[in-house]
Design an enzyme around this catalytic site. Sequence first.
Site, PDB file in Angstrom:
ATOM      1  N   GLN A   2      40.581  75.301 -44.280  1.00  0.00           N
ATOM      2  CA  GLN A   2      39.759  76.205 -45.072  1.00  0.00           C
ATOM      3  C   GLN A   2      38.586  76.644 -44.213  1.00  0.00           C
ATOM      4  O   GLN A   2      37.816  75.807 -43.717  1.00  0.00           O
ATOM      5  CB  GLN A   2      39.259  75.501 -46.343  1.00  0.00           C
ATOM      6  N   GLU A  60      37.321  73.127 -42.836  1.00  0.00           N
ATOM      7  CA  GLU A  60      37.777  71.965 -43.601  1.00  0.00           C
ATOM      8  C   GLU A  60      39.284  71.803 -43.465  1.00  0.00           C
ATOM      9  O   GLU A  60      40.038  72.524 -44.123  1.00  0.00           O
ATOM     10  CB  GLU A  60      37.450  72.147 -45.082  1.00  0.00           C
ATOM     11  N   HIS A 114      33.404  67.947 -45.476  1.00  0.00           N
ATOM     12  CA  HIS A 114      32.905  69.275 -45.826  1.00  0.00           C
ATOM     13  C   HIS A 114      31.609  69.592 -45.061  1.00  0.00           C
ATOM     14  O   HIS A 114      30.643  70.118 -45.639  1.00  0.00           O
ATOM     15  CB  HIS A 114      32.686  69.342 -47.340  1.00  0.00           C
ATOM     16  N   HIS A 146      37.375  70.409 -55.518  1.00  0.00           N
ATOM     17  CA  HIS A 146      36.863  69.224 -54.819  1.00  0.00           C
ATOM     18  C   HIS A 146      36.793  67.988 -55.720  1.00  0.00           C
ATOM     19  O   HIS A 146      35.802  67.250 -55.726  1.00  0.00           O
ATOM     20  CB  HIS A 146      35.483  69.526 -54.214  1.00  0.00           C
TER      21      HIS A 146
HETATM   22  C1  GLA Z   1      34.788  75.156 -50.474  1.00  0.00           C
HETATM   23  C2  GLA Z   1      35.252  76.281 -51.327  1.00  0.00           C
HETATM   24  C3  GLA Z   1      34.154  77.271 -51.509  1.00  0.00           C
HETATM   25  C4  GLA Z   1      32.911  76.615 -52.049  1.00  0.00           C
HETATM   26  C5  GLA Z   1      32.536  75.456 -51.179  1.00  0.00           C
HETATM   27  C6  GLA Z   1      31.397  74.670 -51.765  1.00  0.00           C
HETATM   28  O1  GLA Z   1      34.705  75.513 -49.165  1.00  0.00           O
HETATM   29  O2  GLA Z   1      36.401  76.899 -50.815  1.00  0.00           O
HETATM   30  O3  GLA Z   1      34.575  78.280 -52.384  1.00  0.00           O
HETATM   31  O4  GLA Z   1      33.125  76.174 -53.353  1.00  0.00           O
HETATM   32  O5  GLA Z   1      33.610  74.589 -50.985  1.00  0.00           O
HETATM   33  O6  GLA Z   1      30.352  75.459 -52.217  1.00  0.00           O
END
Ligand code: GLA
Length: 359
Positions: A293, A321, A181, A108
Amino acid sequence: METRTAECRPFGQLNRGDSVDCITLRNGALSASILTLGATLQGLVVPDRAGEPADIVLGHDDPQAYLDHACYLGSVVGRYANRIAGGRFSLDGQPCQVDVNNGPNSLHGGTGGFHQRIWQVAGLTADPVPQVTLCLDSPDGDQGFPGQLRGSATYRLHEDRLELVLEAVSNAPTIVNLTGHAYFNLAGQAAGRDISGHHLEIAADSFLPVDATAIPNGPPQPVAGGWFDFTRPRRVGAGLEGGDDPQLALGHGYDHDFVLRAGRQPEPAFAARLSEPESGRVVEVWTTEPGLQFYTGNFLPDGLAGKGGATYGRRGGLCLEPQTHPDTPNRPEFPPCRLAPGQIYRHRILYRFSSDAGA
Ligand code: GLA
């Protein structure tokens, strides 16, 4: 009473001194609250099947809590959402090293990613659709990423949907992958129930299996018949409780990128439908990007203080996501994430709200 409004008010102050504002958009029965910190979707109020409103995203009342816990609750993440293996890639033959903040990988956008920045309000209007545009300047070399990037996030609240448009331009070749997110809990963020009872459909026939550090380590794997098969709606808890796929153990639950059937295209296409049987609330996610995701809040810490006295824990919310696939800078077979000067990166996401009739 005015049914469409857009207002900005002070939200609080960070320990480092920055003031954070909150923009609230209202349209009929819906309202959305967005922070200048991280262009974060802090609240999202949606009626249930009986018209009863509840806030369906996890968030904090205290802005500092967003910096104290790296959960990315509702934030816009960038410059590169999801992971880059080793934080390393090469761009036009030049090696790049970006900030490593998640085991051996970059996640991220690195430690000081876009979720930690104060974005500037560049436009706020109630008419004809309540909306706000937030902008962020990211200097050349920010977290190791090349090129000076100007990013923007526009939230637009229609009568039946929230639209999030993420855009970026750069003065030099770079890579970019921006997403929202939000952690959804359609029972309500304060309901005290985890997301196991939610039903989910994903418009994907394959997903990307990962290694122990959550980097995709092979070709897309067909979902048919397995625990990753969401081609028809199924209860999220089924796989979490009884799933014997080793990928569920590696991800500590679902934390995987699905390869959306529609691929990348200029208009948002249907990606997923999430519903919660007791409230009847339904959210559909539509996107222009090729990946989704799906993350079941596996790393949300138990006892995390949420809004209005709510307490969150593991699996208290789930994320859908939309994005470019993880580690794309090292995977030439994936749709590219390179942004050249003169190009505009544009990712459009729709969250469409409705309700189910009930049993
Ligand atoms: C994303 C990642 C996860 C986690 C979250 C935040 O979704 O894929 O593994 O790191 O962000 O905690």
